[in-house]
Design a protein around this motif. Structure first.
Motif, PDB file in Angstrom:
ATOM      1  N   UNK A   1       0.842  -1.186   0.000  1.00 39.94           N
ATOM      2  CA  UNK A   1       0.000   0.000   0.000  1.00 39.94           C
ATOM      3  C   UNK A   1       0.892   1.256   0.000  1.00 39.94           C
ATOM      4  N   UNK A   2       0.676   2.139  -0.979  1.00 38.18           N
ATOM      5  CA  UNK A   2       1.524   3.332  -1.105  1.00 38.18           C
ATOM      6  C   UNK A   2       0.931   4.473  -0.292  1.00 38.18           C
ATOM      7  N   UNK A   3       1.785   5.144   0.490  1.00 39.83           N
ATOM      8  CA  UNK A   3       1.322   6.288   1.289  1.00 39.83           C
ATOM      9  C   UNK A   3       0.987   7.472   0.372  1.00 39.83           C
ATOM     10  N   UNK A   4       0.138   8.363   0.868  1.00 43.32           N
ATOM     11  CA  UNK A   4      -0.310   9.520   0.084  1.00 43.32           C
ATOM     12  C   UNK A   4      -0.105  10.808   0.890  1.00 43.32           C
ATOM     13  N   UNK A   5       0.613  11.765   0.281  1.00 44.30           N
ATOM     14  CA  UNK A   5       0.821  13.074   0.917  1.00 44.30           C
ATOM     15  C   UNK A   5      -0.057  14.116   0.222  1.00 44.30           C
ATOM     16  N   UNK A   6      -0.682  14.950   1.013  1.00 43.84           N
ATOM     17  CA  UNK A   6      -1.556  16.028   0.522  1.00 43.84           C
ATOM     18  C   UNK A   6      -0.838  17.329   0.892  1.00 43.84           C
ATOM     19  N   UNK A   7      -0.359  18.058  -0.127  1.00 42.72           N
ATOM     20  CA  UNK A   7       0.510  19.216   0.133  1.00 42.72           C
ATOM     21  C   UNK A   7      -0.172  20.486  -0.346  1.00 42.72           C
ATOM     22  N   UNK A   8      -0.410  21.432   0.552  1.00 40.70           N
ATOM     23  CA  UNK A   8      -0.972  22.720   0.115  1.00 40.70           C
ATOM     24  C   UNK A   8       0.182  23.642  -0.284  1.00 40.70           C
ATOM     25  N   UNK A   9      -0.077  24.465  -1.302  1.00 41.86           N
ATOM     26  CA  UNK A   9       0.977  25.352  -1.796  1.00 41.86           C
ATOM     27  C   UNK A   9       2.032  24.589  -2.573  1.00 41.86           C
ATOM     28  N   UNK A  10       1.570  23.667  -3.438  1.00 44.35           N
ATOM     29  CA  UNK A  10       2.511  22.809  -4.176  1.00 44.35           C
ATOM     30  C   UNK A  10       2.980  23.444  -5.487  1.00 44.35           C
ATOM     31  N   UNK A  11       2.477  24.626  -5.813  1.00 44.66           N
ATOM     32  CA  UNK A  11       2.811  25.197  -7.130  1.00 44.66           C
ATOM     33  C   UNK A  11       4.164  25.890  -7.164  1.00 44.66           C
ATOM     34  N   UNK A  12       4.771  26.169  -6.000  1.00 48.68           N
ATOM     35  CA  UNK A  12       6.100  26.784  -6.013  1.00 48.68           C
ATOM     36  C   UNK A  12       6.829  26.525  -4.700  1.00 48.68           C
ATOM     37  N   UNK A  13       8.094  26.908  -4.693  1.00 47.70           N
ATOM     38  CA  UNK A  13       8.888  26.930  -3.463  1.00 47.70           C
ATOM     39  C   UNK A  13       8.944  25.612  -2.705  1.00 47.70           C
ATOM     40  N   UNK A  14       8.718  25.704  -1.404  1.00 52.05           N
ATOM     41  CA  UNK A  14       8.886  24.559  -0.501  1.00 52.05           C
ATOM     42  C   UNK A  14       7.876  23.451  -0.825  1.00 52.05           C
ATOM     43  N   UNK A  15       6.629  23.831  -1.097  1.00 56.46           N
ATOM     44  CA  UNK A  15       5.595  22.827  -1.380  1.00 56.46           C
ATOM     45  C   UNK A  15       5.905  22.048  -2.643  1.00 56.46           C
ATOM     46  N   UNK A  16       6.373  22.756  -3.659  1.00 55.27           N
ATOM     47  CA  UNK A  16       6.731  22.105  -4.926  1.00 55.27           C
ATOM     48  C   UNK A  16       7.894  21.136  -4.713  1.00 55.27           C
ATOM     49  N   UNK A  17       8.914  21.624  -4.007  1.00 50.10           N
ATOM     50  CA  UNK A  17      10.096  20.786  -3.743  1.00 50.10           C
ATOM     51  C   UNK A  17       9.709  19.566  -2.916  1.00 50.10           C
ATOM     52  N   UNK A  18       8.784  19.746  -1.971  1.00 48.93           N
ATOM     53  CA  UNK A  18       8.343  18.611  -1.137  1.00 48.93           C
ATOM     54  C   UNK A  18       7.588  17.591  -1.992  1.00 48.93           C
ATOM     55  N   UNK A  19       6.769  18.082  -2.942  1.00 44.89           N
ATOM     56  CA  UNK A  19       6.029  17.164  -3.821  1.00 44.89           C
ATOM     57  C   UNK A  19       7.015  16.298  -4.615  1.00 44.89           C
ATOM     58  N   UNK A  20       8.058  16.932  -5.150  1.00 45.69           N
ATOM     59  CA  UNK A  20       9.068  16.184  -5.920  1.00 45.69           C
ATOM     60  C   UNK A  20       9.790  15.165  -5.035  1.00 45.69           C
ATOM     61  N   UNK A  21      10.126  15.590  -3.827  1.00 47.84           N
ATOM     62  CA  UNK A  21      10.879  14.711  -2.924  1.00 47.84           C
ATOM     63  C   UNK A  21      10.024  13.513  -2.477  1.00 47.84           C
ATOM     64  N   UNK A  22       8.752  13.753  -2.147  1.00 52.52           N
ATOM     65  CA  UNK A  22       7.874  12.627  -1.782  1.00 52.52           C
ATOM     66  C   UNK A  22       7.749  11.669  -2.966  1.00 52.52           C
ATOM     67  N   UNK A  23       7.539  12.226  -4.170  1.00 49.71           N
ATOM     68  CA  UNK A  23       7.369  11.367  -5.354  1.00 49.71           C
ATOM     69  C   UNK A  23       8.628  10.538  -5.604  1.00 49.71           C
ATOM     70  N   UNK A  24       9.808  11.158  -5.403  1.00 46.81           N
ATOM     71  CA  UNK A  24      11.082  10.416  -5.568  1.00 46.81           C
ATOM     72  C   UNK A  24      11.153   9.228  -4.617  1.00 46.81           C
ATOM     73  N   UNK A  25      10.532   9.412  -3.432  1.00 47.56           N
ATOM     74  CA  UNK A  25      10.558   8.331  -2.431  1.00 47.56           C
ATOM     75  C   UNK A  25       9.442   7.311  -2.674  1.00 47.56           C
TER      76      UNK A  25
END
Ligand code: NAP
Length: 258
Positions: A1-25
């Motif tokens: 079962x794959x975990x799911x992260x819900x990130x607000x403010x994903x269109x730039x900066x920290x939120x965007x970088x976090x989305x990429x990092x979670x996806x890489x993992x």
């Protein structure tokens, strides 16, 4: 079962970088923001990551609107079947003398940084309850306890969410929902250009860090679920300086922000 992260403010900066990092993992990501084009670009970038990577769902939503967030959570659960981690990250700065500032600007900061976090948590927790556990990561700031002339509304908004984190952690612990408060220091993002109020000049003197560094700390926090994260020595010094010598820190901040 794959975990799911819900990130607000994903269109730039920290939120965007976090989305990429979670996806890489290998973690699936629902990225929330108002700029749909930015979310489409992020989706394309995530799809280019070396396999295996998590999938991305971009959802256009406004954190100041609770029904928009409830809809975003519903879309996330429909697509991925669950929601495990909320990164309450969307936020906005303000610079200027509080008494003289435009009320509309102050109100927008309060609605985004305070109400947006409340709405995000209240929308995401029912989905976590379906799993019998979950994790809320609040992106706060070293400003949370800072004597902050000319950026008082922003600092007070971060004081609110850091205080909230400490209290709801105990409310949610019996349901196995952890709460992490990340006290972020100065980071290279669009934050200064998008800040409301006077001027776009960044503060001087404190070094910036790349958004990817904060993103890695967020993903690490999702693994270990600490109560609080402070990334750098300089950020720790700012926080402790404000506890031990608030008058001095206030004078330094005044020079930075005016
Ligand atoms: N950069 C720093 O030095 C620093 C330091 C400490 C803490 N932080 C905190 O880090 C968080 C992220 O900021 P950042 O530095 O990455 O700045 P940023 O690049 O400007 O990103 C802000 C994000 O928030 C989103 N957002 C703003 N209002 C929104 C709304 N009403 N609904 C949905 N999304 C909204 C923006 O997306 P849309 O405009 O597309 O909606 C954008 O994705 C903020 O909470 C900020 O306070 C930043």
């Amino acid at each position: 079962m794959t975990a799911v992260a819900f990130i607000t403010g994903a269109s730039s900066g920290i939120g965007r970088a976090a989305a990429l990092e979670f996806a890489r993992q290998g973690i699936h990501v629902a990225g929330i923001a108002r700029r749909s084009q930015r979310l489409s670009e992020l989706e394309a970038e995530i799809n280019q990551l070396p396999a295996p990577h998590g999938e991305f769902l971009g959802v256009v939503a406004d954190v100041t609107d609770p029904s928009s967030l409830a809809d975003a959570v519903a879309q996330t659960v429909e697509r991925f079947g669950r929601l495990d981690i909320l990164v309450a990250n969307a936020g906005l700065g303000h610079r200027g003398v509080m008494v003289d500032a435009e009320w509309h600007d102050l109100h927008t900061v309060l609605q985004t940084n305070i109400e947006g976090v409340l709405h995000s948590i209240r929308a995401a927790v029912p989905a976590m309850r379906q799993n019998g556990e979950g994790h809320i990561i609040i992106v706060s700031s070293v400003s949370y306890n800072l004597t902050s002339p000319y950026t008082s509304i922003y600092a007070a908004s971060k004081a609110f969410v850091s205080s909230l984190a400490n209290s709801i952690r105990l409310e949610l612990a019996p349901e196995h929902i952890a709460v992490t408060d990340i006290l972020v220091g100065r980071t290279e993002t669009e934050f200064n250009e998008r800040r409301l109020g006077e001027g776009k000049r960044a503060g001087q003197g404190v070094p910036t860090m790349p958004a990817g560094q904060v993103a890695q700390a967020i993903v690490k926090a999702a693994q270990h679920r600490p109560r609080r994260v402070i990334l750098r020595l300089v950020d720790r010094l700012i926080i402790w300086g404000n506890i031990l010598v608030p008058g001095l820190i206030g004078q330094l901040a005044k020079r930075q922000y005016r």
